[in-house]
Write an enzyme that holds these catalytic residues in place. Structure first.
Site, PDB file in Angstrom:
ATOM      1  N   CYS A  41       0.923  -1.051  -0.076  1.00  0.00           N
ATOM      2  CA  CYS A  41       0.018  -0.601  -0.411  1.00  0.00           C
ATOM      3  C   CYS A  41       0.790   1.592  -0.076  1.00  0.00           C
ATOM      4  O   CYS A  41       1.231   2.025   0.637  1.00  0.00           O
ATOM      5  CB  CYS A  41      -0.472   0.197   1.200  1.00  0.00           C
ATOM      6  N   TRP A  74      -7.747  -6.366   5.905  1.00  0.00           N
ATOM      7  CA  TRP A  74      -6.010  -7.049   5.996  1.00  0.00           C
ATOM      8  C   TRP A  74      -5.494  -8.713   6.893  1.00  0.00           C
ATOM      9  O   TRP A  74      -6.576  -7.932   7.695  1.00  0.00           O
ATOM     10  CB  TRP A  74      -5.251  -5.983   5.923  1.00  0.00           C
ATOM     11  N   THR A 108      -8.733   0.305   6.714  1.00  0.00           N
ATOM     12  CA  THR A 108      -7.387   0.523   6.082  1.00  0.00           C
ATOM     13  C   THR A 108      -5.816   1.020   6.803  1.00  0.00           C
ATOM     14  O   THR A 108      -5.838   0.263   7.720  1.00  0.00           O
ATOM     15  CB  THR A 108      -6.796   2.204   5.495  1.00  0.00           C
ATOM     16  N   VAL A 109      -5.008   0.833   5.644  1.00  0.00           N
ATOM     17  CA  VAL A 109      -3.638   1.449   6.434  1.00  0.00           C
ATOM     18  C   VAL A 109      -3.326   2.146   5.623  1.00  0.00           C
ATOM     19  O   VAL A 109      -2.910   2.280   4.393  1.00  0.00           O
ATOM     20  CB  VAL A 109      -2.242  -0.618   6.157  1.00  0.00           C
ATOM     21  N   TYR A 172      -5.453   6.039  -8.847  1.00  0.00           N
ATOM     22  CA  TYR A 172      -6.333   5.350  -8.343  1.00  0.00           C
ATOM     23  C   TYR A 172      -7.894   5.926  -9.587  1.00  0.00           C
ATOM     24  O   TYR A 172      -8.983   5.418 -10.127  1.00  0.00           O
ATOM     25  CB  TYR A 172      -7.058   6.083  -6.893  1.00  0.00           C
TER      26      TYR A 172
END
Length: 331
Positions: A41, A74, A108-109, A172
């Protein structure tokens, strides 16, 4: 993806902060928090780089999730038994639900987790790295660089804003566009901004000032993924990074700087994008190329001057257990 429309990132992050004075209820404390990342990521990779540059490895542990995830979150499939050895969880989702059982936003990370409670503190990627620079100063290594110097903050913030809109998130917006028109608009904005950045960097080794700053970290994590993923997978194909001389030399300069390239795992990067985005790549085939050895070619950027770490020094060797596979030609 938004069929027929423009891609919009869900930016509803948990904005609680870990601060020196603990004003949000989470004071900076060695060993109390765990930084959860994925090397795949780009947003998490910023935190990995800044943590290493500042020498926070001994006070802020790092959990590394695998390169792929499902709709739930994740997972820690890289760890023995599929559990993070510090948090004892299989999925990052568990830390979010421990904080808020009704949590319905993105898992999210990067994410900072409070180890004693197992609850996520924040996943606000933009603030996490700034706070590493400003709130964790008592634990910075000797010789840590100043990545967000007071006199340069307005300029760094301004650069970061346009880089985020047109480049970091721009790839993106192109890749997940739901219509030809939204794709074309994102494509044009992306390459117009890359052209402007090339002009800016033609006579300057770094984006702001004469040392590495937060701005360089944020641009680097997109550039290092460009040829491996964004050029083909996201259709950002006017030309490759390796065909943009100034940006390619700039990116190689950073890659070869301790703290940058030694955190990059191209295998994780490619597996994430090509396997997780099954709507874009339904075959699940992961490209073999491009050859990463080009990242080690001479860049010539030192002729522009600049001092990578300012009055500081390079970080030492990568912490045991945090090594990444070597690029051919890199020991």
């Amino acid at each position: 993806m938004n069929p027929g429309g423009e891609y919009a990132r869900d930016s509803r992050y948990i904005t609680t902060r870990v601060t020196a004075d603990g004003r949000d209820g989470f004071p900076v404390e060695p060993g109390r928090y765990r930084l959860v990342v994925s090397r795949a990521c780009p947003w998490a990779s910023r935190a990995v780089i800044v943590r290493r540059l500042l020498g926070l490895e001994g006070v802020l542990s790092m959990g590394i999730a695998g390169p792929t995830h499902d709709e739930r979150s994740w997972t820690f499939d890289l760890d023995p038994g599929g559990r993070d050895p510090v948090l004892g969880i299989e999925r990052l989702q568990e830390a979010f639900l421990a904080r808020d059982p009704g949590y319905d936003r993105g898992i999210t990370v990067p994410a900072v987790v409070d180890v004693p409670t197992g609850k996520v503190v924040t996943n606000d990627f933009r603030q996490i790295t700034i706070d590493m620079s400003l709130e964790w100063t008592a634990y910075h290594r000797d010789g840590a660089p100043e990545l967000y110097p007071p006199e340069l903050r307005p300029e760094i913030d301004a650069v970061n804003e346009v880089v985020y809109k047109d480049v970091n998130n721009g790839v993106y917006r192109a890749g997940f566009a739901g219509s030809q028109e939204s794709y074309a608009e994102a494509y044009e904005r992306l390459f117009a901004r890359l052209d402007l950045l090339s002009e800016r960097l033609q006579g300057s080794r770094y984006l702001v000032g004469d040392t590495i700053t937060e701005a360089d970290v944020r641009l680097f994590t997109t550039l290092v993924r460009f040829d491996a993923v964004y050029h083909g997978h996201f259709k950002c194909n006017r030309r490759k990074l390796s065909e943009m001389p100034v940006l390619w030399a700039y990116a190689r300069d950073l890659f070869q700087t301790p703290g940058f390239g030694d955190t990059v795992d191209f295998d994780h990067i490619k597996k994430h994008y090509y396997l997780v985005h099954s709507d874009i790549n339904p075959t699940g085939i992961v490209p073999v190329g491009p050859d990463p050895s080009g990242w080690l070619e001479p860049h010539g950027r030192a002729a522009l001057g600049g001092r990578p770490f300012g009055d500081g020094t390079p970080p030492g060797p990568v912490a045991p257990g945090e090594e990444v596979p070597a690029v051919p030609g890199r020991s």
